[in-house]
Design a protein around this motif. Structure first.
Motif, PDB file in Angstrom:
ATOM      1  N   GLY A 108       0.557 -21.384  16.856  1.00 19.69           N
ATOM      2  CA  GLY A 108      -0.743 -22.063  16.889  1.00 19.69           C
ATOM      3  C   GLY A 108      -1.220 -22.270  15.460  1.00 19.69           C
ATOM      4  N   SER A 109      -1.960 -23.349  15.214  1.00 18.41           N
ATOM      5  CA  SER A 109      -2.380 -23.585  13.826  1.00 18.41           C
ATOM      6  C   SER A 109      -3.429 -22.570  13.392  1.00 18.41           C
ATOM      7  CB  SER A 109      -2.856 -25.024  13.634  1.00 18.41           C
ATOM      8  OG  SER A 109      -4.016 -25.288  14.357  1.00 18.41           O
ATOM      9  N   GLN A 110      -4.163 -21.994  14.359  1.00 21.97           N
ATOM     10  CA  GLN A 110      -5.176 -20.992  13.987  1.00 21.97           C
ATOM     11  C   GLN A 110      -4.527 -19.862  13.183  1.00 21.97           C
ATOM     12  OE1 GLN A 110      -8.408 -21.380  14.728  1.00 21.97           O
ATOM     13  NE2 GLN A 110      -9.179 -19.394  14.112  1.00 21.97           N
ATOM     14  N   PHE A 113      -3.765 -20.815   9.655  1.00 18.61           N
ATOM     15  CA  PHE A 113      -4.940 -20.789   8.766  1.00 18.61           C
ATOM     16  C   PHE A 113      -5.241 -19.367   8.301  1.00 18.61           C
ATOM     17  CE2 PHE A 113      -5.691 -24.995  10.511  1.00 18.61           C
ATOM     18  CZ  PHE A 113      -5.927 -25.672   9.331  1.00 18.61           C
ATOM     19  N   TYR A 140     -15.186 -26.597  11.170  1.00 23.18           N
ATOM     20  CA  TYR A 140     -14.654 -25.879  12.334  1.00 23.18           C
ATOM     21  C   TYR A 140     -15.097 -24.406  12.383  1.00 23.18           C
ATOM     22  CZ  TYR A 140     -10.858 -23.778  15.146  1.00 23.18           C
ATOM     23  OH  TYR A 140     -10.128 -23.063  16.057  1.00 23.18           O
ATOM     24  N   SER A 189     -11.132 -30.529   7.940  1.00 15.36           N
ATOM     25  CA  SER A 189     -10.461 -30.954   9.168  1.00 15.36           C
ATOM     26  C   SER A 189     -10.703 -32.457   9.321  1.00 15.36           C
ATOM     27  CB  SER A 189     -10.942 -30.166  10.395  1.00 15.36           C
ATOM     28  OG  SER A 189     -12.323 -30.282  10.622  1.00 15.36           O
ATOM     29  N   ASN A 193     -13.702 -31.232  13.511  1.00 14.96           N
ATOM     30  CA  ASN A 193     -14.341 -30.471  14.562  1.00 14.96           C
ATOM     31  C   ASN A 193     -15.519 -29.772  13.869  1.00 14.96           C
ATOM     32  OD1 ASN A 193     -15.117 -28.634  16.453  1.00 14.96           O
ATOM     33  ND2 ASN A 193     -13.151 -27.607  16.657  1.00 14.96           N
ATOM     34  N   ASP A 221      -6.570 -30.105   7.816  1.00 11.08           N
ATOM     35  CA  ASP A 221      -6.355 -29.621   9.176  1.00 11.08           C
ATOM     36  C   ASP A 221      -6.279 -30.841  10.088  1.00 11.08           C
ATOM     37  OD1 ASP A 221      -6.590 -28.659  11.738  1.00 11.08           O
ATOM     38  OD2 ASP A 221      -8.275 -27.314  11.308  1.00 11.08           O
ATOM     39  N   ALA A 223      -5.464 -30.995  13.307  1.00  5.28           N
ATOM     40  CA  ALA A 223      -5.334 -30.589  14.719  1.00  5.28           C
ATOM     41  C   ALA A 223      -5.578 -31.765  15.683  1.00  5.28           C
ATOM     42  CB  ALA A 223      -6.291 -29.436  15.034  1.00  5.28           C
ATOM     43  N   TYR A 224      -6.513 -32.646  15.323  1.00  6.74           N
ATOM     44  CA  TYR A 224      -6.825 -33.788  16.199  1.00  6.74           C
ATOM     45  C   TYR A 224      -6.198 -35.081  15.694  1.00  6.74           C
ATOM     46  CZ  TYR A 224     -10.148 -30.534  18.009  1.00  6.74           C
ATOM     47  OH  TYR A 224     -10.698 -29.416  18.565  1.00  6.74           O
ATOM     48  N   SER A 249      -0.758 -29.442  14.830  1.00 10.91           N
ATOM     49  CA  SER A 249      -0.756 -28.596  16.020  1.00 10.91           C
ATOM     50  C   SER A 249      -0.292 -29.407  17.218  1.00 10.91           C
ATOM     51  CB  SER A 249      -2.185 -28.098  16.251  1.00 10.91           C
ATOM     52  OG  SER A 249      -2.285 -27.477  17.513  1.00 10.91           O
ATOM     53  N   SER A 251      -1.410 -28.520  20.126  1.00 11.33           N
ATOM     54  CA  SER A 251      -2.393 -28.169  21.166  1.00 11.33           C
ATOM     55  C   SER A 251      -3.096 -29.376  21.770  1.00 11.33           C
ATOM     56  CB  SER A 251      -3.437 -27.211  20.596  1.00 11.33           C
ATOM     57  OG  SER A 251      -2.819 -25.994  20.261  1.00 11.33           O
ATOM     58  N   LYS A 252      -3.594 -30.267  20.920  1.00  9.68           N
ATOM     59  CA  LYS A 252      -4.457 -31.328  21.461  1.00  9.68           C
ATOM     60  C   LYS A 252      -3.638 -32.471  22.076  1.00  9.68           C
ATOM     61  CE  LYS A 252      -7.611 -28.668  19.754  1.00  9.68           C
ATOM     62  NZ  LYS A 252      -8.461 -27.748  20.479  1.00  9.68           N
ATOM     63  N   ARG A 259       1.073 -22.615  22.073  1.00  3.06           N
ATOM     64  CA  ARG A 259       0.733 -22.030  20.770  1.00  3.06           C
ATOM     65  C   ARG A 259       1.726 -22.431  19.678  1.00  3.06           C
ATOM     66  NH1 ARG A 259      -3.043 -22.373  20.539  1.00  3.06           N
ATOM     67  NH2 ARG A 259      -3.670 -20.847  19.006  1.00  3.06           N
TER      68      ARG A 259
END
Ligand SMILES: Cc1ncc(COP(=O)(O)O)c(C=O)c1O
Length: 419
Positions: A108-110, A113, A140, A189, A193, A221, A223-224, A249, A251-252, A259
């Motif tokens: 997961g990118s979390q 980070f 974020y 990001s 977010n 970031d 992620a989106y 990521s 995820s989205k 993850r």
């Protein structure tokens, strides 16, 4: 009584994201009919589910692939073949000078980070202290408690451009952006977010220049965003160079449960990242790379983002903005220009109550949103704007979102009337 270390205390006492997640979870448990417009879960997109299902079936049907997915630890940097495919795609599509040595996988990118931030910022060997700088807050919520040191973030407030009657947009305030000896890296990001902002190409170029001049990395970031899942509704170029750390990521795209994050960075940073990742995680999960390997090899990861993911959210965003415009009568509100991601950011100027109070009132009416004051890591003064915003996710069915908006409109109008 359990005796916790400083580390233990840090992660148990008053972490904004933990409290919020617990509160959201408890509210949903108490009332399963809650209208859920909080949280960052992506929507269910049938075409994406079906693509992922096919990939799963392929893995199950092939004993060797099943074994390599479930039966072995891959290297801490991630499986070589997958990293090659990711690098080849980025090189082919964008001309970036990347090889597998520039790609690492994370759980997961979390978690990427957490490692990256703490590699760069905090107490330095020479006794000095460095912080991650956020050139544009709101940013974020998930960054807020990641740093092992105190005062881990500094931030610059944005310039606010009012657009028409009911929109606004944040811009990086370059006149106010100060990079010092204590700045470890810049991080943004994009799309952002919680605001749905997409930093312009010029803003990114400018930040890149500032980071290079200061000899510190620019962390983006994605992620989106760019280049996948590409939930962007304005023209924006993906950005990477040797001084950029791009964190992506799966995820989205619809895979938050597997993850998988992907870090694209220069070799020096990646080696440091991989060492730390070995200590913390030993290796990363293989499922994300296995499910998406073919999609990277063919380049379809970008095609399906553009064909299914982006249009889904863009259409939903348009419907939901129209609903706000129809239903928010007699409420002085503005929506941040909806340029990407999966939520809207609402600003109630001069709101007489705090965003936390508005959140509580909405929760008691069966609507869950995220109160905006959580999204200002690094802002240390009591800038009133922090208390005037909420983040509203629109991934639920439109009819459900519509019910939520009606209640938001009623509660906001009531707060102004009382004020
Ligand atoms: C901006 C941003 N970055 C990173 C993450 C972390 O995502 P993940 O760990 O699922 O890759 C999220 C999750 O919502 C996010 O919104």
């Amino acid at each position: 009584m359990l005796k916790l270390s400083e580390f233990g205390k840090k992660f148990t006492a008053g972490c904004g994201i933990v409290e919020l997640m617990e509160d959201l979870g408890a509210a949903l448990n108490e009332n399963p009919d809650m209208i859920f417009m909080g949280g960052g879960n992506p929507a269910r997109i049938p075409q994406m589910e079906s693509i992922f299902k096919q990939q799963f079936e392929k893995i199950l049907a092939d004993p060797e692939q099943f074994y390599s997915t479930t039966g072995i630890y891959q290297s801490p940097q991630g499986e070589l073949e997958f990293r090659r495919q990711v690098a080849a795609l980025l090189k082919r599509q964008f001309g970036w000078a990347v090889s597998e040595a520039n790609i690492a996988i994370s759980n997961g990118s979390q978690s990427a980070f957490y490692i990256l931030y703490n590699l760069l910022a905090g107490s330095m060997p020479d006794g000095s202290y460095r912080s991650i700088h956020l050139p544009l807050t709101p940013e974020y919520i998930g960054y807020r408690d990641l740093g092992l040191g105190e005062n881990f973030f500094t931030a610059t407030k944005p310039e606010i451009e009012l657009i028409g009657d009911d929109l606004f947009k944040y811009h990086v305030d370059f006149a106010d952006l100060k990079v010092t000896e204590q700045t470890a890296a810049l991080c943004v990001s994009r799309p952002t977010n919680p605001t749905a902002n997409v930093l312009t190409n010029e803003e990114v170029e400018h930040l890149d220049q500032i980071a290079r001049d200061a000899d510190i990395p620019l962390i983006i970031d994605g992620a989106y965003g760019l280049p996948f899942p590409n939930i962007t509704f304005v023209d924006a170029m993906p950005h990477w160079n040797q001084n950029t750390v791009l964190v992506l990521s799966l995820s989205k795209l619809g895979l938050p449960g597997v993850r998988t994050g992907i870090v694209v960075a220069n070799e020096e940073i990646l080696q440091a990242y991989s060492s730390a990742n070995t200590v913390i995680n030993l290796a990363c999960g293989n499922l994300g790379p296995s499910i998406t390997g073919d999609l990277f090899r063919s380049g379809d990861i970008i095609n399906i983002s553009n064909q299914y993911v982006k249009p889904f959210y863009q259409q939903r965003m348009q419907q939901v903005v129209a609903l706000f415009r129809a239903l928010m009568v007699d409420v002085p509100y503005r929506i941040h220009s909806p340029e990407g991601a999966i939520f809207l950011w609402l600003w109630f100027e001069d709101l007489p109550i705090t965003s936390q109070e508005l959140y509580q009132r909405l929760k008691s009416r069966g609507v869950l949103v995220v109160p905006g004051h959580n999204f200002f890591p690094g802002i240390t003064d009591d800038w009133p704007h922090q208390q005037q915003c909420i983040r509203v996710s629109y991934v639920q069915e439109v009819a459900v979102v519509e019910r939520g908006i009606k209640i938001i409109a009623q509660e906001a109008a009531k707060a102004y009337r009382e004020g």
